[in-house]
Design an enzyme around this catalytic site. Structure first.
Site, PDB file in Angstrom:
ATOM      1  N   MET A 140      81.598  89.361  55.479  1.00  0.00           N
ATOM      2  CA  MET A 140      81.289  88.842  56.677  1.00  0.00           C
ATOM      3  C   MET A 140      82.642  88.992  57.497  1.00  0.00           C
ATOM      4  O   MET A 140      83.761  88.725  56.985  1.00  0.00           O
ATOM      5  CB  MET A 140      80.979  87.302  56.431  1.00  0.00           C
ATOM      6  CG  MET A 140      80.900  86.506  57.566  1.00  0.00           C
ATOM      7  SD  MET A 140      80.353  84.637  57.322  1.00  0.00           S
ATOM      8  CE  MET A 140      82.344  84.171  56.977  1.00  0.00           C
ATOM      9  N   ASN A 141      82.520  89.153  58.853  1.00  0.00           N
ATOM     10  CA  ASN A 141      83.693  88.785  59.643  1.00  0.00           C
ATOM     11  C   ASN A 141      83.379  88.009  60.624  1.00  0.00           C
ATOM     12  O   ASN A 141      82.602  86.771  60.384  1.00  0.00           O
ATOM     13  CB  ASN A 141      84.482  89.996  60.003  1.00  0.00           C
ATOM     14  CG  ASN A 141      83.650  91.204  60.909  1.00  0.00           C
ATOM     15  OD1 ASN A 141      82.915  91.723  60.549  1.00  0.00           O
ATOM     16  ND2 ASN A 141      84.068  91.170  62.213  1.00  0.00           N
ATOM     17  N   ASP A 142      83.478  88.000  62.004  1.00  0.00           N
ATOM     18  CA  ASP A 142      83.312  87.086  63.079  1.00  0.00           C
ATOM     19  C   ASP A 142      81.977  86.191  62.807  1.00  0.00           C
ATOM     20  O   ASP A 142      80.966  86.736  62.741  1.00  0.00           O
ATOM     21  CB  ASP A 142      83.186  87.550  64.462  1.00  0.00           C
ATOM     22  CG  ASP A 142      84.224  88.831  64.701  1.00  0.00           C
ATOM     23  OD1 ASP A 142      85.234  88.806  63.787  1.00  0.00           O
ATOM     24  OD2 ASP A 142      84.181  89.431  65.640  1.00  0.00           O
ATOM     25  N   TRP A 166      84.199  95.944  55.361  1.00  0.00           N
ATOM     26  CA  TRP A 166      83.705  96.224  56.919  1.00  0.00           C
ATOM     27  C   TRP A 166      82.954  97.103  56.810  1.00  0.00           C
ATOM     28  O   TRP A 166      83.069  98.295  56.296  1.00  0.00           O
ATOM     29  CB  TRP A 166      84.824  96.148  57.799  1.00  0.00           C
ATOM     30  CG  TRP A 166      84.231  95.972  59.036  1.00  0.00           C
ATOM     31  CD1 TRP A 166      83.836  94.978  59.902  1.00  0.00           C
ATOM     32  CD2 TRP A 166      83.939  97.109  60.036  1.00  0.00           C
ATOM     33  NE1 TRP A 166      83.386  95.202  61.162  1.00  0.00           N
ATOM     34  CE2 TRP A 166      83.687  96.898  61.120  1.00  0.00           C
ATOM     35  CE3 TRP A 166      83.935  98.671  59.875  1.00  0.00           C
ATOM     36  CZ2 TRP A 166      83.126  97.375  62.225  1.00  0.00           C
ATOM     37  CZ3 TRP A 166      83.591  99.187  60.850  1.00  0.00           C
ATOM     38  CH2 TRP A 166      83.056  99.043  62.163  1.00  0.00           C
ATOM     39  N   ARG A 259      83.700  94.687  74.788  1.00  0.00           N
ATOM     40  CA  ARG A 259      82.653  94.099  73.626  1.00  0.00           C
ATOM     41  C   ARG A 259      82.732  92.510  73.525  1.00  0.00           C
ATOM     42  O   ARG A 259      83.474  91.672  74.246  1.00  0.00           O
ATOM     43  CB  ARG A 259      82.991  94.504  72.444  1.00  0.00           C
ATOM     44  CG  ARG A 259      84.468  94.233  72.078  1.00  0.00           C
ATOM     45  CD  ARG A 259      84.555  95.083  70.119  1.00  0.00           C
ATOM     46  NE  ARG A 259      85.559  94.799  69.817  1.00  0.00           N
ATOM     47  CZ  ARG A 259      86.702  95.687  69.895  1.00  0.00           C
ATOM     48  NH1 ARG A 259      86.351  97.035  70.216  1.00  0.00           N
ATOM     49  NH2 ARG A 259      87.883  95.547  69.530  1.00  0.00           N
ATOM     50  N   GLU A 311      89.790  90.055  71.942  1.00  0.00           N
ATOM     51  CA  GLU A 311      88.350  90.106  71.409  1.00  0.00           C
ATOM     52  C   GLU A 311      87.851  88.916  71.661  1.00  0.00           C
ATOM     53  O   GLU A 311      88.534  87.808  71.818  1.00  0.00           O
ATOM     54  CB  GLU A 311      88.594  90.597  69.928  1.00  0.00           C
ATOM     55  CG  GLU A 311      89.039  91.946  69.808  1.00  0.00           C
ATOM     56  CD  GLU A 311      88.960  92.568  68.397  1.00  0.00           C
ATOM     57  OE1 GLU A 311      88.705  93.703  67.840  1.00  0.00           O
ATOM     58  OE2 GLU A 311      89.219  91.459  67.435  1.00  0.00           O
ATOM     59  N   TRP A 398      92.777  90.607  59.984  1.00  0.00           N
ATOM     60  CA  TRP A 398      92.491  91.831  59.798  1.00  0.00           C
ATOM     61  C   TRP A 398      93.611  92.770  58.962  1.00  0.00           C
ATOM     62  O   TRP A 398      93.362  94.090  58.520  1.00  0.00           O
ATOM     63  CB  TRP A 398      92.195  92.631  61.032  1.00  0.00           C
ATOM     64  CG  TRP A 398      90.713  92.271  61.741  1.00  0.00           C
ATOM     65  CD1 TRP A 398      90.574  91.668  62.745  1.00  0.00           C
ATOM     66  CD2 TRP A 398      89.570  92.893  61.226  1.00  0.00           C
ATOM     67  NE1 TRP A 398      89.197  91.578  62.885  1.00  0.00           N
ATOM     68  CE2 TRP A 398      88.569  92.332  62.020  1.00  0.00           C
ATOM     69  CE3 TRP A 398      89.340  93.386  60.009  1.00  0.00           C
ATOM     70  CZ2 TRP A 398      87.198  92.730  61.630  1.00  0.00           C
ATOM     71  CZ3 TRP A 398      87.781  93.778  59.723  1.00  0.00           C
ATOM     72  CH2 TRP A 398      86.997  93.468  60.458  1.00  0.00           C
TER      73      TRP A 398
HETATM   74  C1  FRU Z   1      86.870  91.049  65.769  1.00  0.00           C
HETATM   75  C2  FRU Z   1      85.817  92.284  65.995  1.00  0.00           C
HETATM   76  C3  FRU Z   1      85.086  92.190  67.231  1.00  0.00           C
HETATM   77  C4  FRU Z   1      83.871  93.140  67.050  1.00  0.00           C
HETATM   78  C5  FRU Z   1      83.714  92.818  65.744  1.00  0.00           C
HETATM   79  C6  FRU Z   1      83.268  94.099  64.891  1.00  0.00           C
HETATM   80  O1  FRU Z   1      87.096  90.713  64.650  1.00  0.00           O
HETATM   81  O2  FRU Z   1      86.947  93.510  66.199  1.00  0.00           O
HETATM   82  O3  FRU Z   1      85.766  92.733  68.551  1.00  0.00           O
HETATM   83  O4  FRU Z   1      82.937  92.971  67.738  1.00  0.00           O
HETATM   84  O5  FRU Z   1      84.858  92.463  64.964  1.00  0.00           O
HETATM   85  O6  FRU Z   1      82.738  93.866  63.480  1.00  0.00           O
END
Ligand code: FRU
Length: 564
Positions: A140-142, A166, A259, A311, A398
Site C-alpha cells: 500500500m502507498n498513498d 509497488w 497526476r 505530488e 520512498w
Molecule cells: C505518491 C505517488 C503519486 C502517484 C502514486 C502512484 O506517492 O507517486 O504521485 O499517484 O504514488 O502509486
C-alpha cells in the site's frame, strides 16, 4: 496422531487443489489452464523473484486483466490470490535479464500454484500495527478517495493486490465508523486500457451536479499508462462499486508528471475545484458538473521546496485559532526533497478565491506538516462531519518503502489528525492534533511501554525520553526548550540496515514552548504529536522486541496501554 494428520490432509484437500502443470511454450512463456470451479488461484511469490507478466484470458481468449507478479523461482515467501471469475487461461511470460540462463519451467512456483475457494488473511507479521490501517495483504502507498458518507469513513489506497512491493496500482478500499477500526472491502477501481490507477480523491455529489444521481460518490484518479491523464468513476451504491465514466479521460495535458487530482466543492464560487500536480507546479481547475473542467491558474513556481516531484495536492479552508479568520492551506507532498531526505508533506498558507491561490509567506519559506521521515501523501477527507478537516498520511518514505522488514503487507497509514491553523512569530502554521477518536483507545495505565500504547508526557524545559528493550535497541527523544526543538533519534532503534537512509535523527521546530506530548506507539511506528497541535513527528522503527522500558528525565510520563 496419524488420524489427526489424515484429517488435516483431507481438510486441506477440500479447500484447495494443486493447479495443473503449465503448458510450456518456450524458455520464457507458459500457459496455465484455469479450473473454473475455484474462486482463486493462489500464486506463490518470492520477494526477490522474477517479475512475470500475467495476461488473464476469458471467453474467446479476450484479455480480462494483465498484471505483474514476482513468481517464486526457488522459495515461496507468500501467496497472493488471483480472483478467477471469468478467467479461462493465463498467459505468463518473463523477460530474463541478460546472462540469466534460467527457464520458466524450472521455477518452484509451478509445484505450489493452487486453486482454492478461500485465501487466508490471518496476520502473520509481528510488525503489523494494531490500531492503524494496513492492507490485509499486499503493498500500500498513498491514501486515496477519502470521504465520509452516512456515518462511514471511506479510505481507498494505492494497492498492489499481487505482491508487497509497488506495482499493479489499484484502488483498495476500507471503511470505518471511527477512523480507527478499519475493515477492508473489495477493491473498487482496477487498471484498464488507459493505465493503472494512480492517486486521487472522491466527493459526494449531494446536488447531483454530475447527473449520476443525488448522493452519488464520484472518484477522480490518474490513469497512468503511456501518459498520465485524469479519469473519473461513479458509485450509486454508497461507494461499494464504481462504474468508470465512458467519457474518460476528463483531463489531459502534455506534461509527464500530471497526476493526483483532488476535487472539492467551493462554496465561495458555488462550483467544484480540482487541484493536481503538473511537474513542479499545482494546477487549479473549476467545474459546474465534475465532467468539464476549466483551467484557472497554477501555483508553485519559485515557492517553497523543489527538491523533487510535486505530488498529491490538497487545498482546504481552515480556521485560524483565536481569531474569526479563515485561510486556505495548499498541501504539496514532495519526493524527494523532504527535510530529512526522501518524501515529506510541504504546505503553503494563503488565500484562494476559487481561481488563484496566493501564498502569504515569502517564496523562500518552506513549511512541513510533520517533521519525521515517514509521513507522506497526506490528504484530507471530503465531506467530513462537523466541519472537521481530518488528514491521513502514508507512514513511509520512498527512500526505503519497498525494503521495510514486513512481507505479508507493506505499510500503514498514520493515526487520523485534525487540522487547523495557528499563528506564531508572524507566520501561520498548520495545527496537527490527534483526532478525538484516539482518546477512546486508552486502556489502563501501565508502568512501562508496550507494543501498542500511548505515552502522555508533561514536558519541562528540557526533557529526554528513552524507549528501549533488553536487546539494547533504543529510541531517544529530546525536547530542548531553549532551542525550541524536539528530536527523535532512531539510529539504534532495531533493524535499521535495510537502507542507508533509514538510521536517522529527525528534528522539529516546536514553534514556542511545548507543554504536553502524546506519543503513539504501534509495533513499528512512533508518532509524536504535541497535544496542542504545534508539532508532529512520525517515524517508523523495527525493534526485534517491543520497547518495554521508558526512562524520562525532566518530565512526567503516563503510559496508557492500547488494547484494540
Ligand atoms: C505518491 C505517488 C503519486 C502517484 C502514486 C502512484 O506517492 O507517486 O504521485 O499517484 O504514488 O502509486
Amino acid at each position: 496422531m496419524r488420524k489427526t494428520l489424515l484429517m488435516l490432509t483431507l481438510l486441506l484437500m477440500c479447500t484447495w487443489v494443486s493447479a495443473q502443470t503449465p503448458e510450456v511454450l518456450s524458455r520464457q512463456r507458459a500457459l496455465v489452464r484455469v479450473n473454473q470451479n475455484s474462486k482463486y488461484l493462489l500464486i506463490p511469490v518470492q520477494e526477490q523473484g522474477i517479475n512475470a507478466t500475467v495476461s488473464v484470458l476469458g471467453a474467446e481468449n479476450r484479455v480480462i486483466q494483465t498484471f505483474s507478479v514476482r513468481l517464486a523461482t526457488d522459495k515461496t515467501d507468500y501467496y497472493v490470490p488471483l480472483e478467477l471469475k471469468d478467467a479461462k487461461l493465463l498467459d505468463i511470460s518473463v523477460r530474463f535479464p541478460q546472462n540469466d540462463e534460467r527457464k520458466l519451467a524450472d521455477f518452484s512456483c509451478w509445484k505450489e500454484l493452487k486453486f482454492s475457494d478461500t485465501f487466508d488473511t490471518a496476520n502473520r507479521e509481528t510488525y503489523r500495527p494494531a490500531y492503524h490501517h494496513t492492507p490485509a495483504y499486499g503493498w500500500m502507498n498513498d491514501p486515496n478517495g477519502m470521504y465520509y458518507k452516512d456515518g462511514v469513513y471511506h479510505l481507498s489506497f494505492q494497492w498492489n493486490p499481487y505482491g508487497s512491493m509497488w506495482g499493479n496500482m489499484t484502488w483498495g478500499h476500507s471503511t470505518s465508523r471511527d477512523l480507527i477500526h478499519w475493515e477492508q472491502q473489495p477493491a473498487i477501481i482496477w487498471a484498464d486500457g488507459l493505465g493503472s490507477i494512480f492517486s486521487g480523491s472522491a466527493v459526494v455529489d449531494k446536488n447531483n451536479t454530475a447527473g449520476f444521481g443525488a448522493g452519488a460518490v464520484i472518484a477522480f484518479y490518474t490513469s497512468a499508462g503511456g501518459a498520465q491523464m485524469q479519469s473519473m468513476a461513479y458509485s450509486t451504491d454508497g461507494g461499494k462499486t464504481f462504474t468508470k465514466y465512458p467519457g474518460n479521460p476528463v483531463l489531459t495535458l502534455d506534461v509527464a508528471d500530471f497526476r493526483d487530482p483532488k476535487v472539492f466543492w467551493n462554496d465561495d464560487i458555488n462550483k467544484w475545484n480540482l487541484i493536481l500536480a503538473a511537474g513542479q507546479q499545482m494546477r487549479i481547475y473549476s467545474s459546474a458538473n465534475l465532467k468539464e473542467w476549466t483551467y484557472e491558474s497554477s501555483f508553485g513556481e519559485g515557492y517553497g521546496s523543489h527538491g523533487g516531484v510535486w505530488e498529491c495536492p490538497d487545498l482546504v479552508k481552515l480556521p485560524v485559532r483565536g481569531t474569526t479568520q479563515q485561510k486556505w492551506m495548499l498541501v504539496c507532498n514532495i519526493n524527494p526533497g523532504g527535510p530529512f531526505g526522501g518524501s515529506a508533506t510541504q504546505y503553503f498558507v494563503g488565500q484562494f478565491d476559487g481561481h488563484r491561490f496566493t501564498c502569504e509567506s515569502a517564496p523562500e519559506v518552506s513549511k512541513w506538516m510533520d517533521y519525521g521521515k515517514d509521513h507522506y501523501a497526506t490528504v484530507t477527507f471530503s465531506n467530513a462531519p462537523d466541519n472537521r478537516v481530518i488528514a491521513l498520511a502514508w507512514m513511509s518514505n520512498w527512500q526505503y518503502a519497498n525494503q521495510v522488514p514486513t512481507m505479508q503487507f507493506r505499510s500503514a497509514n498514520s493515526v487520523p489528525r485534525d487540522l487547523d491553523l495557528f499563528q506564531y512569530n508572524g507566520e501561520t502554521y498548520v495545527g496537527v492534533t490527534p483526532s478525538k477518536e484516539l482518546l477512546a483507545l486508552r486502556g489502563k495505565t501501565v508502568k512501562q511501554p508496550t507494543a501498542t500504547c500511548e505515552i502522555v508526557v508533561d514536558v519541562r524545559n528540557n526533557t529526554q525520553l528513552v524507549l528501549s528493550n533488553a536487546k539494547g535497541e533504543k529510541v531517544t527523544m529530546t525536547y530542548d526548550a531553549a532551542k525550541q526543538t524536539f528530536a527523535m533519534d532512531r539510529k539504534q532503534s532495531g533493524a535499521v540496515g535495510f537502507s542507508e537512509a533509514f538510521p536517522f535523527e529527525t528534528v522539529a521546530p516546536t514553534n514556542g514552548k511545548l507543554k504536553q506530548l502524546r506519543i503513539f506507539i504501534d509495533h513499528c511506528s512512533i508518532e509524536v504529536l504535541d497535544a496542542e497541535g504545534k508539532m508532529a513527528m512520525t517515524n517508523l522503527v523495527f525493534p526485534s522486541e517491543p520497547y518495554n522500558t521508558l526512562t524520562v528525565k525532566g518530565g512526567k510520563a503516563t503510559i496508557y496501554n492500547i488494547e484494540n
